[in-house]
Design a protein around this motif. Structure first.
Motif, PDB file in Angstrom:
ATOM      1  N   ASP A   1       0.651  -0.847  -0.007  1.00 21.07           N
ATOM      2  CA  ASP A   1      -0.336  -0.436   0.193  1.00 21.07           C
ATOM      3  C   ASP A   1       0.753   1.319   0.249  1.00 21.07           C
ATOM      4  N   VAL A   2       0.610   2.405  -0.886  1.00 20.52           N
ATOM      5  CA  VAL A   2       1.270   3.264  -0.763  1.00 20.52           C
ATOM      6  C   VAL A   2       0.697   4.450  -0.161  1.00 20.52           C
ATOM      7  N   ASP A   3      -0.491   4.174   0.296  1.00 19.34           N
ATOM      8  CA  ASP A   3      -1.317   5.293   0.620  1.00 19.34           C
ATOM      9  C   ASP A   3      -1.824   4.951   2.567  1.00 19.34           C
ATOM     10  N   HIS A   4      -2.470   5.776   3.328  1.00 10.04           N
ATOM     11  CA  HIS A   4      -2.408   6.018   4.256  1.00 10.04           C
ATOM     12  C   HIS A   4      -3.804   5.006   5.104  1.00 10.04           C
ATOM     13  N   PRO A   5      -4.431   4.601   5.793  1.00 12.01           N
ATOM     14  CA  PRO A   5      -5.684   4.549   6.142  1.00 12.01           C
ATOM     15  C   PRO A   5      -5.656   5.880   6.932  1.00 12.01           C
ATOM     16  N   GLY A   6      -6.975   6.245   6.614  1.00 11.86           N
ATOM     17  CA  GLY A   6      -7.870   8.021   6.725  1.00 11.86           C
ATOM     18  C   GLY A   6      -7.593   8.638   5.450  1.00 11.86           C
ATOM     19  N   LYS A   7      -7.037   8.395   5.046  1.00 13.10           N
ATOM     20  CA  LYS A   7      -6.634   9.918   4.301  1.00 13.10           C
ATOM     21  C   LYS A   7      -7.562   9.714   3.258  1.00 13.10           C
ATOM     22  N   ASP A   8      -7.539  10.725   2.518  1.00  8.27           N
ATOM     23  CA  ASP A   8      -8.501  10.870   1.283  1.00  8.27           C
ATOM     24  C   ASP A   8      -8.556   9.859   0.677  1.00  8.27           C
ATOM     25  N   SER A   9      -7.627  10.148  -0.101  1.00  4.81           N
ATOM     26  CA  SER A   9      -7.053   8.700  -1.195  1.00  4.81           C
ATOM     27  C   SER A   9      -7.632   7.393  -0.770  1.00  4.81           C
ATOM     28  N   PHE A  10      -7.361   6.858   0.412  1.00  2.00           N
ATOM     29  CA  PHE A  10      -7.309   5.836   0.560  1.00  2.00           C
ATOM     30  C   PHE A  10      -8.487   5.437   1.498  1.00  2.00           C
ATOM     31  N   ARG A  11      -9.115   6.994   1.468  1.00  2.00           N
ATOM     32  CA  ARG A  11     -11.231   6.453   1.610  1.00  2.00           C
ATOM     33  C   ARG A  11     -12.218   6.120   0.171  1.00  2.00           C
ATOM     34  N   HIS A  12     -11.538   6.783  -0.940  1.00  2.00           N
ATOM     35  CA  HIS A  12     -11.457   7.206  -2.135  1.00  2.00           C
ATOM     36  C   HIS A  12     -11.696   5.275  -2.303  1.00  2.00           C
ATOM     37  N   ARG A  13     -10.904   4.726  -2.203  1.00  3.88           N
ATOM     38  CA  ARG A  13     -10.168   2.916  -3.047  1.00  3.88           C
ATOM     39  C   ARG A  13     -11.180   2.611  -1.600  1.00  3.88           C
ATOM     40  N   GLU A  14     -11.038   2.865  -0.933  1.00  3.42           N
ATOM     41  CA  GLU A  14     -12.234   2.142   0.932  1.00  3.42           C
ATOM     42  C   GLU A  14     -13.390   2.104   0.229  1.00  3.42           C
ATOM     43  N   ALA A  15     -14.385   3.126  -0.744  1.00  2.00           N
ATOM     44  CA  ALA A  15     -15.173   3.434  -0.907  1.00  2.00           C
ATOM     45  C   ALA A  15     -15.722   2.656  -2.721  1.00  2.00           C
ATOM     46  N   GLY A  16     -14.596   2.294  -3.268  1.00  2.00           N
ATOM     47  CA  GLY A  16     -14.806   0.963  -4.309  1.00  2.00           C
ATOM     48  C   GLY A  16     -14.082   2.171  -5.544  1.00  2.00           C
ATOM     49  N   ALA A  17     -13.593   2.548  -5.351  1.00  2.00           N
ATOM     50  CA  ALA A  17     -13.379   4.028  -6.355  1.00  2.00           C
ATOM     51  C   ALA A  17     -12.065   2.234  -7.631  1.00  2.00           C
ATOM     52  N   SER A  18     -12.113   2.432  -8.805  1.00  2.81           N
ATOM     53  CA  SER A  18     -11.130   1.651  -9.573  1.00  2.81           C
ATOM     54  C   SER A  18      -9.172   2.638  -9.730  1.00  2.81           C
ATOM     55  N   GLN A  19      -9.765   3.417 -10.284  1.00  4.22           N
ATOM     56  CA  GLN A  19      -8.283   4.566  -9.969  1.00  4.22           C
ATOM     57  C   GLN A  19      -8.636   5.921  -8.859  1.00  4.22           C
TER      58      GLN A  19
ATOM     59  N   ALA B   1       0.355  10.164  -8.944  1.00  4.99           N
ATOM     60  CA  ALA B   1       0.756   9.084  -8.380  1.00  4.99           C
ATOM     61  C   ALA B   1      -1.020   7.960  -8.530  1.00  4.99           C
ATOM     62  N   LEU B   2      -1.203   7.357  -9.172  1.00  2.28           N
ATOM     63  CA  LEU B   2      -1.764   6.355  -9.944  1.00  2.28           C
ATOM     64  C   LEU B   2      -2.180   5.782  -9.443  1.00  2.28           C
ATOM     65  N   MET B   3      -3.213   5.288  -8.334  1.00  2.90           N
ATOM     66  CA  MET B   3      -3.316   4.193  -8.094  1.00  2.90           C
ATOM     67  C   MET B   3      -4.543   3.282  -8.312  1.00  2.90           C
ATOM     68  N   HIS B   4      -4.402   1.815  -9.191  1.00  7.35           N
ATOM     69  CA  HIS B   4      -5.650   1.223 -10.195  1.00  7.35           C
ATOM     70  C   HIS B   4      -5.963  -0.027  -8.832  1.00  7.35           C
ATOM     71  N   GLU B   5      -6.714  -0.174  -8.186  1.00  9.66           N
ATOM     72  CA  GLU B   5      -6.874  -1.348  -7.554  1.00  9.66           C
ATOM     73  C   GLU B   5      -8.346  -2.416  -8.831  1.00  9.66           C
ATOM     74  N   LEU B   6      -7.048  -3.409  -8.739  1.00  9.74           N
ATOM     75  CA  LEU B   6      -7.707  -4.857  -9.195  1.00  9.74           C
ATOM     76  C   LEU B   6      -9.027  -5.365  -9.317  1.00  9.74           C
ATOM     77  N   ARG B   7      -9.528  -5.360  -7.852  1.00  8.78           N
ATOM     78  CA  ARG B   7     -10.347  -5.635  -7.738  1.00  8.78           C
ATOM     79  C   ARG B   7     -10.919  -7.830  -8.274  1.00  8.78           C
ATOM     80  N   GLY B   8      -9.947  -8.363  -7.798  1.00  8.60           N
ATOM     81  CA  GLY B   8     -10.026  -9.694  -8.761  1.00  8.60           C
ATOM     82  C   GLY B   8      -9.523  -9.812  -9.870  1.00  8.60           C
TER      83      GLY B   8
END
Length: 163
Positions: free
Chosen positions: A43-61, A71-78
């Motif tokens: 993880d390049v992100d930290h719990p509680g930070k806005d970008s982490f919250r975006h990913r946790e909410a389901g954002a693909s990128q 920095a562009l984070m892309h969640e593979l989600r399977g």
């Protein structure tokens, strides 16, 4: 883009060699990007930070941008892990891409080897390993460099890729 890899077993000195090569080669005026393969979740992100919250909410990128970096984070989600070739297409053009890991891919590589790890060499069974950088003398059918001889290793890499 030219491509050259650094492979080796855990604690063989890959990351240190990569770091020294980037410094040496960029110091010679070439542009360099790196790709690092991780065999585990990271993880390049930290719990509680806005970008982490975006990913946790389901954002693909999630794209983070500031005046110093993006920095562009892309969640593979399977989805399957992208191949090295697919990842390289996402990079901006540079003179050389150094790849740490991806030892099973077909690009040319140098193997980092430390005798203290007790691991066998990859090179004897892998023709894509063009040379070995080791902390101990070795007799092989390809060049062997001292692991700390960054200048000679950089010379070799640049010659191999035609830069």
């Amino acid at each position: 883009m030219k491509l050259f890899g650094v492979v080796g077993w855990k604690n063989a000195g890959k990351t240190g060699l990569m770091e020294r090569l980037v410094t040496e080669i960029t110091g010679r005026g070439f542009s360099v990007s790196t790709v690092k393969h991780a065999h585990h979740s990271f993880d390049v992100d930290h719990p509680g930070k806005d970008s982490f919250r975006h990913r946790e909410a389901g954002a693909s990128q999630v794209l983070l941008s500031s005046r110093n970096r993006i920095a562009l984070m892309h969640e593979l989600r399977g989805a399957p892990e992208p191949t090295l070739e697919e990842l390289l297409r996402q990079l901006a053009p540079v003179d050389l891409v150094l790849v740490e890991g991806y030892k099973r891919d077909a690009h040319p590589k140098i193997e980092a080897h430390r005798s203290v790890t007790g691991n066998p060499l990859i090179a004897p069974d892998d023709p894509t390993v063009q040379a070995v950088a080791s902390d101990t003398p070795l007799t092989l059918d390809r060049p062997v460099f001292d692991l700390d001889d960054t200048i000679s290793i950089a010379d070799f890499v640049l010659a191999e890729v035609g830069l």
